[in-house]
Design a protein around this motif. Structure first.
Motif, mmCIF file in Angstrom:
data_model
loop_
_atom_site.group_PDB
_atom_site.id
_atom_site.type_symbol
_atom_site.label_atom_id
_atom_site.label_comp_id
_atom_site.label_asym_id
_atom_site.label_seq_id
_atom_site.Cartn_x
_atom_site.Cartn_y
_atom_site.Cartn_z
ATOM 1 N N SER A 146 0.811 -1.221 0.000
ATOM 2 C CA SER A 146 0.000 0.000 0.000
ATOM 3 C C SER A 146 0.844 1.270 0.000
ATOM 4 N N SER A 147 2.075 1.191 0.478
ATOM 5 C CA SER A 147 2.943 2.373 0.490
ATOM 6 C C SER A 147 3.782 2.490 -0.786
ATOM 7 N N ASN A 148 3.546 1.600 -1.754
ATOM 8 C CA ASN A 148 4.297 1.593 -3.013
ATOM 9 C C ASN A 148 5.817 1.587 -2.782
ATOM 10 N N PRO A 149 6.342 0.550 -2.121
ATOM 11 C CA PRO A 149 7.759 0.529 -1.758
ATOM 12 C C PRO A 149 8.712 0.284 -2.927
ATOM 13 N N CYS A 150 8.215 -0.254 -4.036
ATOM 14 C CA CYS A 150 9.087 -0.584 -5.169
ATOM 15 C C CYS A 150 9.399 0.666 -5.977
ATOM 16 N N GLN A 151 10.653 0.850 -6.301
ATOM 17 C CA GLN A 151 11.096 2.023 -7.039
ATOM 18 C C GLN A 151 11.161 1.727 -8.535
ATOM 19 N N ASN A 152 11.338 2.752 -9.316
ATOM 20 C CA ASN A 152 11.575 2.661 -10.761
ATOM 21 C C ASN A 152 10.541 1.802 -11.487
ATOM 22 N N ASN A 153 9.277 2.034 -11.177
ATOM 23 C CA ASN A 153 8.143 1.337 -11.793
ATOM 24 C C ASN A 153 8.106 -0.168 -11.527
ATOM 25 N N GLY A 154 8.743 -0.594 -10.434
ATOM 26 C CA GLY A 154 8.675 -2.004 -10.061
ATOM 27 C C GLY A 154 7.284 -2.342 -9.545
ATOM 28 N N GLN A 155 6.841 -3.574 -9.783
ATOM 29 C CA GLN A 155 5.520 -4.015 -9.344
ATOM 30 C C GLN A 155 5.644 -4.705 -7.986
ATOM 31 N N CYS A 156 4.867 -4.254 -7.032
ATOM 32 C CA CYS A 156 4.883 -4.823 -5.687
ATOM 33 C C CYS A 156 3.959 -6.040 -5.626
ATOM 34 N N ILE A 157 4.487 -7.135 -5.067
ATOM 35 C CA ILE A 157 3.707 -8.359 -4.885
ATOM 36 C C ILE A 157 3.603 -8.610 -3.387
ATOM 37 N N ASP A 158 2.376 -8.507 -2.872
ATOM 38 C CA ASP A 158 2.128 -8.669 -1.433
ATOM 39 C C ASP A 158 2.095 -10.150 -1.074
ATOM 40 N N ASP A 159 2.717 -10.479 0.045
ATOM 41 C CA ASP A 159 2.716 -11.848 0.567
ATOM 42 C C ASP A 159 2.389 -11.743 2.054
ATOM 43 N N LEU A 160 2.282 -12.836 2.730
ATOM 44 C CA LEU A 160 1.940 -12.848 4.150
ATOM 45 C C LEU A 160 3.050 -12.186 4.957
ATOM 46 N N ASN A 161 2.780 -11.007 5.481
ATOM 47 C CA ASN A 161 3.703 -10.219 6.300
ATOM 48 C C ASN A 161 5.012 -9.868 5.594
ATOM 49 N N MET A 162 4.987 -9.804 4.282
ATOM 50 C CA MET A 162 6.159 -9.376 3.514
ATOM 51 C C MET A 162 5.722 -9.007 2.102
ATOM 52 N N PHE A 163 6.667 -8.487 1.325
ATOM 53 C CA PHE A 163 6.376 -8.152 -0.067
ATOM 54 C C PHE A 163 7.611 -8.422 -0.910
ATOM 55 N N TYR A 164 7.397 -8.523 -2.211
ATOM 56 C CA TYR A 164 8.473 -8.679 -3.180
ATOM 57 C C TYR A 164 8.270 -7.646 -4.270
ATOM 58 N N CYS A 165 9.367 -7.186 -4.831
ATOM 59 C CA CYS A 165 9.287 -6.269 -5.959
ATOM 60 C C CYS A 165 9.678 -6.998 -7.228
ATOM 61 N N GLN A 166 8.823 -6.915 -8.226
ATOM 62 C CA GLN A 166 9.137 -7.438 -9.550
ATOM 63 C C GLN A 166 9.582 -6.236 -10.365
ATOM 64 N N CYS A 167 10.860 -6.200 -10.684
ATOM 65 C CA CYS A 167 11.457 -5.013 -11.281
ATOM 66 C C CYS A 167 11.300 -4.971 -12.787
ATOM 67 N N SER A 168 11.228 -3.745 -13.289
ATOM 68 C CA SER A 168 11.183 -3.503 -14.728
ATOM 69 C C SER A 168 12.612 -3.304 -15.230
ATOM 70 N N PHE A 169 12.872 -3.762 -16.454
ATOM 71 C CA PHE A 169 14.186 -3.584 -17.052
ATOM 72 C C PHE A 169 14.517 -2.104 -17.128
ATOM 73 N N PRO A 170 15.698 -1.697 -16.821
ATOM 74 C CA PRO A 170 16.900 -2.430 -16.473
ATOM 75 C C PRO A 170 17.201 -2.429 -14.970
ATOM 76 N N TYR A 171 16.203 -2.426 -14.117
ATOM 77 C CA TYR A 171 16.422 -2.291 -12.681
ATOM 78 C C TYR A 171 16.376 -3.629 -11.949
ATOM 79 N N GLY A 172 17.044 -3.652 -10.810
ATOM 80 C CA GLY A 172 17.072 -4.821 -9.946
ATOM 81 C C GLY A 172 17.271 -4.366 -8.514
#
Length: 117
Positions: A8-34
């Motif tokens: 909800s706070s949009n933690p992923c930078q550089n247009n990365g897509q945030c994937i919410d999980d149980l008590n954590m999140f992952y960022c799926q990054c857009s090229f060329p970011y990691g």
């Protein structure tokens, strides 16, 4: 316990897509970011893999998939083709690039020192 949407706070930078999980999140990054939050440019852009190795961006760094001839973090080392004692009958294996040679003892011959003279 109630799950909170960490995206909800949009933690992923550089247009990365945030994937919410149980008590954590992952960022799926857009090229060329990691990086964990897509904060770094893709390290594969610098072509760190040598000798034909293929670079794959990871959340924290990169991984090189080497050709069958090379090994090492950046595919910088020739693989030892003598692994497994492939020479028979007391032959000595000498490693080369993508090849090996068996030096046979007296009285033996063949690629693997497997034949008598």
């Amino acid at each position: 316990m109630q799950d909170v949407n960490e995206c909800s706070s949009n933690p992923c930078q550089n247009n990365g897509q945030c994937i919410d999980d149980l008590n954590m999140f992952y960022c799926q990054c857009s090229f060329p970011y990691g990086g964990v939050m897509c904060e770094n440019e893709n390290e594969c852009n610098a072509n760190p893999c040598e000798n034909g190795g293929e670079c794959f961006s990871l959340p924290q760094g990169y991984r090189c998939d080497c050709t069958e001839t090379y090994t090492g973090p950046r595919c910088e080392r020739n693989k030892n083709d003598c692994v497994g004692n492939i020479c028979q009958n007391g032959g000595t294996c000498v490693d080369g690039y993508s090849q090996f040679v068996c030096v046979c003892p007296s009285g033996r011959t063949g690629e693997f020192c497997d034949r008598g003279k």
